[in-house]
Scaffold this motif. Structure first.
Motif, PDB file in Angstrom:
ATOM      1  N   ASP A 335      16.107  19.693  51.105  1.00  0.00           N
ATOM      2  CA  ASP A 335      14.958  19.223  51.877  1.00  0.00           C
ATOM      3  C   ASP A 335      14.300  18.035  51.188  1.00  0.00           C
ATOM      4  OD1 ASP A 335      12.779  19.381  53.880  1.00  0.00           O
ATOM      5  OD2 ASP A 335      11.597  20.088  52.163  1.00  0.00           O
ATOM      6  N   ALA A 336      14.138  18.103  49.867  1.00  0.00           N
ATOM      7  CA  ALA A 336      13.529  17.003  49.120  1.00  0.00           C
ATOM      8  C   ALA A 336      14.342  15.722  49.264  1.00  0.00           C
ATOM      9  CB  ALA A 336      13.401  17.390  47.649  1.00  0.00           C
ATOM     10  N   ILE A 337      15.663  15.836  49.168  1.00  0.00           N
ATOM     11  CA  ILE A 337      16.524  14.653  49.274  1.00  0.00           C
ATOM     12  C   ILE A 337      16.480  14.085  50.687  1.00  0.00           C
ATOM     13  CG2 ILE A 337      18.924  13.872  49.188  1.00  0.00           C
ATOM     14  CD1 ILE A 337      19.321  15.960  46.915  1.00  0.00           C
ATOM     15  N   THR A 460      -0.491  35.759  43.998  1.00  0.00           N
ATOM     16  CA  THR A 460      -0.265  34.372  43.590  1.00  0.00           C
ATOM     17  C   THR A 460       0.991  33.814  44.258  1.00  0.00           C
ATOM     18  OG1 THR A 460       0.805  35.287  41.617  1.00  0.00           O
ATOM     19  CG2 THR A 460      -1.445  34.454  41.360  1.00  0.00           C
ATOM     20  N   LEU A 461       1.965  34.681  44.564  1.00  0.00           N
ATOM     21  CA  LEU A 461       3.189  34.198  45.213  1.00  0.00           C
ATOM     22  C   LEU A 461       2.908  33.616  46.592  1.00  0.00           C
ATOM     23  CD1 LEU A 461       5.874  36.906  44.319  1.00  0.00           C
ATOM     24  CD2 LEU A 461       4.917  35.068  42.910  1.00  0.00           C
ATOM     25  N   ASP A 462       1.813  34.045  47.222  1.00  0.00           N
ATOM     26  CA  ASP A 462       1.464  33.526  48.545  1.00  0.00           C
ATOM     27  C   ASP A 462       1.037  32.060  48.492  1.00  0.00           C
ATOM     28  OD1 ASP A 462       1.962  36.018  49.653  1.00  0.00           O
ATOM     29  OD2 ASP A 462      -0.106  36.683  49.371  1.00  0.00           O
ATOM     30  N   LEU A 463       0.792  31.542  47.299  1.00  0.00           N
ATOM     31  CA  LEU A 463       0.363  30.150  47.150  1.00  0.00           C
ATOM     32  C   LEU A 463       1.546  29.190  47.143  1.00  0.00           C
ATOM     33  CD1 LEU A 463      -2.180  30.721  44.222  1.00  0.00           C
ATOM     34  CD2 LEU A 463      -2.703  30.606  46.670  1.00  0.00           C
ATOM     35  N   PHE A 464       2.754  29.718  46.955  1.00  0.00           N
ATOM     36  CA  PHE A 464       3.912  28.870  46.700  1.00  0.00           C
ATOM     37  C   PHE A 464       4.873  28.850  47.882  1.00  0.00           C
ATOM     38  CE2 PHE A 464       3.129  31.152  42.480  1.00  0.00           C
ATOM     39  CZ  PHE A 464       2.115  30.268  42.121  1.00  0.00           C
ATOM     40  N   GLY A 465       5.645  27.775  47.992  1.00  0.00           N
ATOM     41  CA  GLY A 465       6.714  27.724  48.978  1.00  0.00           C
ATOM     42  C   GLY A 465       6.854  26.403  49.704  1.00  0.00           C
ATOM     43  N   ARG A 466       5.767  25.860  50.240  1.00  0.00           N
ATOM     44  CA  ARG A 466       5.887  24.662  51.094  1.00  0.00           C
ATOM     45  C   ARG A 466       6.200  23.397  50.308  1.00  0.00           C
ATOM     46  NH1 ARG A 466       6.987  26.095  56.212  1.00  0.00           N
ATOM     47  NH2 ARG A 466       5.579  27.721  56.934  1.00  0.00           N
ATOM     48  N   GLY A 467       5.581  23.230  49.180  1.00  0.00           N
ATOM     49  CA  GLY A 467       5.788  22.062  48.334  1.00  0.00           C
ATOM     50  C   GLY A 467       5.469  22.467  46.907  1.00  0.00           C
ATOM     51  N   LEU A 483      -1.966  12.866  38.042  1.00  0.00           N
ATOM     52  CA  LEU A 483      -0.698  13.527  38.356  1.00  0.00           C
ATOM     53  C   LEU A 483      -0.482  13.601  39.861  1.00  0.00           C
ATOM     54  CD1 LEU A 483       1.740  14.955  37.079  1.00  0.00           C
ATOM     55  CD2 LEU A 483       0.468  17.107  37.244  1.00  0.00           C
ATOM     56  N   ILE A 484      -1.531  13.875  40.602  1.00  0.00           N
ATOM     57  CA  ILE A 484      -1.428  13.936  42.057  1.00  0.00           C
ATOM     58  C   ILE A 484      -1.112  12.556  42.626  1.00  0.00           C
ATOM     59  CG2 ILE A 484      -2.728  14.402  44.171  1.00  0.00           C
ATOM     60  CD1 ILE A 484      -4.192  16.599  42.572  1.00  0.00           C
ATOM     61  N   ARG A 485      -1.715  11.513  42.065  1.00  0.00           N
ATOM     62  CA  ARG A 485      -1.409  10.142  42.527  1.00  0.00           C
ATOM     63  C   ARG A 485       0.057   9.806  42.257  1.00  0.00           C
ATOM     64  NH1 ARG A 485      -6.676   8.921  40.547  1.00  0.00           N
ATOM     65  NH2 ARG A 485      -5.792   8.263  38.544  1.00  0.00           N
ATOM     66  N   ALA A 486       0.576  10.233  41.106  1.00  0.00           N
ATOM     67  CA  ALA A 486       1.986   9.956  40.782  1.00  0.00           C
ATOM     68  C   ALA A 486       2.911  10.643  41.778  1.00  0.00           C
ATOM     69  CB  ALA A 486       2.288  10.414  39.362  1.00  0.00           C
ATOM     70  N   ALA A 487       2.563  11.872  42.195  1.00  0.00           N
ATOM     71  CA  ALA A 487       3.357  12.556  43.213  1.00  0.00           C
ATOM     72  C   ALA A 487       3.236  11.835  44.558  1.00  0.00           C
ATOM     73  CB  ALA A 487       2.911  14.006  43.336  1.00  0.00           C
ATOM     74  N   ASP A 488       2.031  11.454  44.925  1.00  0.00           N
ATOM     75  CA  ASP A 488       1.818  10.748  46.191  1.00  0.00           C
ATOM     76  C   ASP A 488       2.604   9.449  46.241  1.00  0.00           C
ATOM     77  OD1 ASP A 488       0.165  12.726  47.126  1.00  0.00           O
ATOM     78  OD2 ASP A 488      -1.701  11.675  46.627  1.00  0.00           O
ATOM     79  N   VAL A 490       5.493   8.717  45.262  1.00  0.00           N
ATOM     80  CA  VAL A 490       6.902   8.872  45.632  1.00  0.00           C
ATOM     81  C   VAL A 490       7.068   9.780  46.844  1.00  0.00           C
ATOM     82  CG1 VAL A 490       7.752   8.402  43.305  1.00  0.00           C
ATOM     83  CG2 VAL A 490       7.213  10.761  43.966  1.00  0.00           C
ATOM     84  N   GLY A 491       5.939  10.180  47.441  1.00  0.00           N
ATOM     85  CA  GLY A 491       5.998  11.017  48.638  1.00  0.00           C
ATOM     86  C   GLY A 491       6.254  12.479  48.367  1.00  0.00           C
ATOM     87  N   MET A 492       6.102  12.931  47.130  1.00  0.00           N
ATOM     88  CA  MET A 492       6.373  14.322  46.786  1.00  0.00           C
ATOM     89  C   MET A 492       5.176  15.192  47.135  1.00  0.00           C
ATOM     90  SD  MET A 492       7.629  15.949  43.148  1.00  0.00           S
ATOM     91  CE  MET A 492       6.061  16.502  42.477  1.00  0.00           C
ATOM     92  N   PRO A 493       5.349  16.207  47.978  1.00  0.00           N
ATOM     93  CA  PRO A 493       4.209  17.049  48.366  1.00  0.00           C
ATOM     94  C   PRO A 493       3.710  17.887  47.194  1.00  0.00           C
ATOM     95  CG  PRO A 493       6.250  17.976  49.212  1.00  0.00           C
ATOM     96  CD  PRO A 493       6.607  16.659  48.618  1.00  0.00           C
ATOM     97  N   MET A 494       2.411  17.820  46.947  1.00  0.00           N
ATOM     98  CA  MET A 494       1.816  18.602  45.867  1.00  0.00           C
ATOM     99  C   MET A 494       0.411  19.005  46.273  1.00  0.00           C
ATOM    100  SD  MET A 494       0.878  17.633  41.910  1.00  0.00           S
ATOM    101  CE  MET A 494       2.565  17.270  41.449  1.00  0.00           C
ATOM    102  N   ALA A 495       0.133  20.293  46.171  1.00  0.00           N
ATOM    103  CA  ALA A 495      -1.196  20.810  46.497  1.00  0.00           C
ATOM    104  C   ALA A 495      -1.872  21.273  45.219  1.00  0.00           C
ATOM    105  CB  ALA A 495      -1.093  21.968  47.485  1.00  0.00           C
TER     106      ALA A 495
END
Length: 561
Positions: A335-337, A460-467, A483-488, A490-495
């Protein structure tokens, strides 16, 4: 034979509509990623096969995330029936001992997980997966299509298919081909990837319907009976649906059993301990028991998952569960690729991450089976009197002690770790013990992110999965904006998720913890790295040495499995 050429292009093509192929399609669709799945059979689970039925904790956690857990429970083994493994000479013969396994209803909730393991026969589980795949509507499922070959180049894979009913040939072009086509995988053999390991023996299994089992008065509370004779363990009888369906297996044969030349009815009556019980044989299936793992799970744009990558003895129930974990790891990477932010290096990491798990789990299952078929001290197991009593006591105690690793496997199911993955950033902490029956939760990078009940009763597992999820667990933690700006970038989803609960902080041990879409910890620290962009590029595979796409390999010798 009619050839139909097609210019159809898909991103991800999955070969094989068993639980691993369906699980991969489902996880991709859950993430919003389309795919095509081709399956030779005319529908999912067209016949009642004597296959897997144990769904272990990590698999059930995934079913919970997919939203299908209630259906698994509804269509699975009854929650109120005990699950003891009984060691006996037959269902009505001498009881040598038992490993007590409480019913799902009465079994305590493991503190390390929000769920309990379940039992659901594969002929029920596969349709649950297929129905959810169809409901999400992002998978082009094509039944009656046999995978007959492929060619790959730097830009993609051309897959050759044959319509089982008409014989018509067609081609589909894809970016990536995932082979979930079983132990005899055509894809793996075509790529020339060795299948390393050993054959254990030949078995034959039968699905049977037993009428009026109560009248037989079997040894009580058994869900599984391991059958012992003077020759040692010779078979097993497993209650599949909690009603009338059982799976009978003969084990330990060094030569292949041909059902057409083998009368299985006397063996079933030996297992029942009676000639007076009526039963129907629904299906007979010979198979080979093996401990094999592919030398690589990836070559170019073709990837292996499930039995095409590893085979295990059923002793422990690791096969399907290991394959579904392959699918979950691979799904987020593909999915990431396909979404443009992941690098091809993720697929190199897939091989590095999952192959050691396949080796580990297959070896555990083989050890369990070795303990099954240890025939020492069994000669007098049918003898009446003190000599027989002493023989039965010794054999029963040996089986109870030696098979703990088969019945209690939380370490196998939750304790795998991706130690040497190039997309995991180690923090220098010491690893926990990797033991089959014992599991120590840790947020050490490469491990499953621990389960902790939050104050609002979510896990805590309910927090994980989408990105990716960045946990900030202390007030004093660095501002993660960089760190969030660095992910943004390259388009990498991070919450970003802020939690101020001591139990979570104690379990995760660092102020900042970054969790991958598959729920494994990618990085943790008490401070931001000096180069946030470099960290992001590492975990999305950009720093993995480039893998040169492979050409179509020479055909290997036919897989002996």
């Amino acid at each position: 034979m009619l050839r139909i050429m097609t210019d159809q292009k898909v991103g991800i093509l999955i070969v094989g509509g068993g639980p691993v192929g369906l699980g991969l399609a489902l996880d991709l669709a859950w993430r919003g990623q389309p795919s095509m799945l081709v399956e030779r059979d005319p529908k999912t689970a067209p016949v009642m096969l004597a296959k897997a039925n144990g769904l272990h904790e990590r698999t059930i956690e995934t079913c919970r995330r997919w939203g299908i857990l209630d259906k698994v429970i509804e269509r699975g083994f009854p929650q109120d029936l005990p699950g003891d493994s009984v060691y006996s000479t037959s269902l009505t013969g001498y009881c040598l001992g038992r490993s007590v396994i409480e019913s799902t209803r009465d079994r305590p909730q493991p503190p390390e997980s929000p769920v309990k393991r379940q039992r659901c026969p594969q002929y029920e589980f596969d349709p649950i997966l297929a129905d959810e795949v169809q409901r999400l509507g992002l998978t082009d499922v094509r039944y009656g299509q046999e995978f007959v070959g492929f060619e790959q180049d730097d830009d993609g894979v051309t897959v050759n298919l044959k319509n089982v009913e008409t014989g018509a040939l067609s081609t589909v072009r894809c970016d990536y081909l995932v082979a979930c086509d079983g132990a005899g995988s055509l894809a793996r053999r075509s790529l020339g990837i060795p299948f390393e390991g050993r054959m254990l023996d030949f078995s034959v299994s039968a699905m049977i319907r037993i009428h009026d089992l109560e009248a037989l008065k079997p040894i009580e509370n058994g869900e599984r009976y391991i059958l012992i004779g003077p020759e040692g363990a010779w078979g097993s009888m497993v209650w599949v649906d909690g009603e009338k369906i059982w799976r009978f297996s003969i084990v330990g044969n060094q030569e292949k059993i041909h059902p057409s030349h083998f009368d299985i009815e006397p063996e079933i009556r030996r297992a029942l301990g009676s000639d007076d019980v009526r039963f129907d044989i629904l299906r007979i299936m010979p198979w080979r028991r093996s401990q094999c793992v592919a030398a690589s799970y990836r070559k170019g744009r073709v990837l292996l998952a499930g039995d095409s990558a590893h085979t295990t003895s059923p002793t422990g129930g690791h096969g399907m569960n290991t394959g579904l974990a392959d699918a979950v790891d691979l799904a987020w990477m593909l999915d990431a690729i396909q979404s443009g932010w992941g690098s091809d290096g993720l697929l190199t990491a897939y091989d590095i991450e999952r192959r050691p798990v396949g080796v580990r789990n297959s070896a555990s299952a083989a050890r369990n089976y070795g303990n099954w078929v240890n025939n020492s001290d069994c000669a007098d197991v049918l003898t009446e009197g003190p000599v027989g009593d002493e023989c039965r006591r010794k054999v029963g105690e040996r089986l109870q002690s030696s098979l703990q690793e088969e019945w209690y496997t939380l370490g196998i199911e939750l304790g795998y770790r991706y130690e040497n993955s190039p997309v995991i950033v180690p923090d220098g902490s010491l690893p926990t013990l990797d033991e089959p029956s014992h599991y120590i939760q840790t947020a050490r990078p490469g491990h499953r992110a621990p389960h902790v009940w939050l104050e609002d009763r979510r896990s805590t597992l309910d927090l994980f999965g989408r990105g990716f999820v960045l946990l900030r667990l202390r007030e004093t933690a660095d501002d993660p904006a960089e760190l969030i700006r660095a992910a943004d970038a390259v388009g990498m989803p991070m919450a970003l998720v802020d939690i101020r609960e001591q139990a979570v902080a104690d379990m995760y041990e660092r102020a900042l913890v970054l969790v991958r879409p598959d729920g494994q910890v990618a990085w943790r620290s008490d401070a931001l790295p000096r180069d946030c962009a470099y960290l992001i590029d590492t975990i999305r595979g950009a720093h993995v040495p480039g893998a040169v796409p492979a050409k179509k390999g020479e055909a290997a010798e036919p897989c002996p499995v």
